[in-house]
Design a protein around this motif. Structure first.
Motif, short mmCIF file in Angstrom:
data_model
loop_
_atom_site.label_atom_id
_atom_site.label_comp_id
_atom_site.label_asym_id
_atom_site.label_seq_id
_atom_site.Cartn_x
_atom_site.Cartn_y
_atom_site.Cartn_z
N ARG A 168 0.85 -1.19 0.00
CA ARG A 168 0.00 0.00 0.00
C ARG A 168 0.88 1.23 0.00
N LEU A 169 0.50 2.20 -0.79
CA LEU A 169 1.14 3.52 -0.79
C LEU A 169 0.21 4.50 -0.08
N TYR A 170 0.72 5.17 0.93
CA TYR A 170 -0.04 6.21 1.62
C TYR A 170 0.50 7.56 1.17
N LEU A 171 -0.34 8.35 0.53
CA LEU A 171 0.00 9.74 0.20
C LEU A 171 -0.72 10.59 1.23
N ILE A 172 0.04 11.18 2.13
CA ILE A 172 -0.54 11.84 3.29
C ILE A 172 -0.34 13.35 3.18
N ASP A 173 -1.45 14.07 3.13
CA ASP A 173 -1.41 15.54 3.16
C ASP A 173 -0.58 16.11 2.02
N VAL A 174 -0.66 15.50 0.84
CA VAL A 174 0.18 15.96 -0.28
C VAL A 174 -0.46 17.14 -1.00
N GLN A 175 0.41 17.93 -1.61
CA GLN A 175 -0.02 19.11 -2.36
C GLN A 175 0.88 19.26 -3.58
N THR A 176 0.28 19.37 -4.74
CA THR A 176 1.05 19.46 -5.97
C THR A 176 1.35 20.92 -6.33
N ASN A 177 2.36 21.10 -7.17
CA ASN A 177 2.71 22.44 -7.62
C ASN A 177 1.94 22.84 -8.87
N LEU B 62 5.64 17.54 -5.86
CA LEU B 62 4.88 17.71 -4.63
C LEU B 62 5.62 18.68 -3.73
N ARG B 63 4.88 19.60 -3.16
CA ARG B 63 5.52 20.61 -2.32
C ARG B 63 5.06 20.52 -0.86
N HIS B 64 4.37 19.42 -0.54
CA HIS B 64 3.94 19.23 0.84
C HIS B 64 3.56 17.77 1.03
N GLY B 65 3.72 17.27 2.26
CA GLY B 65 3.20 15.95 2.60
C GLY B 65 4.25 14.87 2.74
N THR B 66 3.77 13.63 2.82
CA THR B 66 4.61 12.46 3.06
C THR B 66 4.08 11.30 2.23
N VAL B 67 4.99 10.46 1.74
CA VAL B 67 4.61 9.23 1.03
C VAL B 67 5.21 8.05 1.79
N VAL B 68 4.36 7.09 2.16
CA VAL B 68 4.77 5.95 2.97
C VAL B 68 4.42 4.67 2.23
N LEU B 69 5.31 3.68 2.29
CA LEU B 69 5.08 2.38 1.69
C LEU B 69 5.00 1.32 2.79
N VAL B 70 3.91 0.56 2.82
CA VAL B 70 3.76 -0.54 3.78
C VAL B 70 3.48 -1.82 3.02
N ARG B 71 3.63 -2.95 3.70
CA ARG B 71 3.38 -4.23 3.06
C ARG B 71 2.91 -5.25 4.08
N ARG B 72 2.39 -6.37 3.57
CA ARG B 72 2.07 -7.52 4.42
C ARG B 72 2.21 -8.77 3.56
N LYS B 73 2.51 -9.88 4.23
CA LYS B 73 2.72 -11.14 3.54
C LYS B 73 1.41 -11.61 2.91
N THR B 74 1.49 -12.09 1.68
CA THR B 74 0.29 -12.65 1.05
C THR B 74 0.43 -14.17 1.03
N TYR B 75 -0.67 -14.85 1.35
CA TYR B 75 -0.66 -16.31 1.39
C TYR B 75 -1.49 -16.90 0.26
N PHE B 76 -1.94 -16.01 -0.65
CA PHE B 76 -2.65 -16.50 -1.83
C PHE B 76 -1.62 -16.75 -2.93
N PRO B 77 -1.66 -17.91 -3.62
CA PRO B 77 -0.65 -18.22 -4.64
C PRO B 77 -0.86 -17.39 -5.91
N LEU B 78 -0.42 -16.13 -5.84
CA LEU B 78 -0.67 -15.22 -6.96
C LEU B 78 -0.02 -15.68 -8.25
#
Length: 269
Positions: A167-176, A249-265
């Motif tokens: 998942r990508l979290y774009l938090i409080d971002v603001q574009t130029n 982007l001139r404001h905010g934070t971008v965060v990357l999170v993950r979790r293990k998947t157990y489905f055989p993608l």
């Protein structure tokens, strides 16, 4: 600790009957405790074996004793209880039952409740760069307060999308840029090229008071081209993504999170 007869004698005097009753009650109270087994037995009878320091019960056929446990150590230890390993105690899907030591129990709890220093529980969302709880990992890949303006692209490290969901979290971002879109692109290593994946935010205002927060999920290892019902597995497999901010982007934070998947993608049609 005592053992006594439980057999009534109709020839007893009142005093003798009272003494017999007192002895029987004392034996019951002490669990028929003694070094030798009780002389009179019955199915289900309890015997505190003081010689071996064990608790025993007479079997249903009344022809032998079942050891329920030992109190030789000073505390009661049930007999025949399976001792779980640390791996078994930590396995949330295990159906193996048994006893655990305090040390193993603490390790299992730490793994589930995320105690400081415990390995990250990969079944739940966590910062992509976290290995142990409390190791300082945040998953931040860009922060205006630390990095300044973003530039057009914000790129993730290499991913394992067949092994993890992201998942990508774009938090409080603001574009130029006024009325611009923020899109996501994926890198196809077999083609050595970036391809458009989709729009995260569209028609963003340049208003300095307007900021945006969005969560964008990446759940599979393959990109399906728009308009096609099938997947070219080699052509569309990706291992990195990047945010295309249009200008920056001139404001905010971008965060990357993950979790293990157990489905055989990798088995997707």
């Amino acid at each position: 600790m005592t053992q006594a007869t439980y057999l009534l004698d109709t020839g007893h005097t009142k005093a003798q009957a009272f003494a017999m009753l007192q002895g029987a009650l004392s034996a019951i109270q002490s669990g028929n405790a003694g070094a030798p087994p009780p002389a009179e037995t019955a199915a289900g009878m309890i015997w505190v074996d003081t010689a071996t320091r064990a608790l025993k019960m007479r079997n249903i056929a009344n022809n032998g004793w079942i050891t329920l446990g030992s109190f030789a150590s000073g505390s009661f230890v049930p007999a025949g209880v399976n001792q779980l390993t640390e791996a078994q105690a930590k396995d949330a899907l295990s159906e193996v039952y048994g006893a655990v030591t305090g040390q193993i129990l603490a390790a299992a709890i730490d793994a589930r409740v995320r105690a400081t220093g415990a390995p990250v529980n990969e079944a739940v969302w966590h910062p992509y760069d976290a290995a142990r709880v409390g190791d300082g990992a945040t998953g931040v890949i860009w922060d205006h307060a630390m990095n300044g303006n973003s530039g057009q692209y914000i790129e993730t490290p290499e991913l394992s999308p067949g092994e993890y969901e992201y998942r990508l979290y774009l938090i409080d971002v603001q574009t130029n840029s006024s009325r611009s879109d923020i899109t996501l692109e994926v890198y196809i290593p077999d083609r050595s090229e970036w391809r458009d994946y989709g729009t995260i935010l569209s028609n963003i205002s340049q208003d300095r008071d307007r900021r945006y927060t969005v969560i964008y999920g990446l759940s599979g290892p393959f990109l399906t081209e728009r308009g096609k019902s099938t997947i070219d597995r080699s052509y569309y497999k990706y291992n990195r993504v990047r945010i295309n901010a249009g200008s920056y982007l001139r404001h905010g934070t971008v965060v990357l999170v993950r979790r293990k998947t157990y489905f055989p993608l990798d088995l997707m049609p």
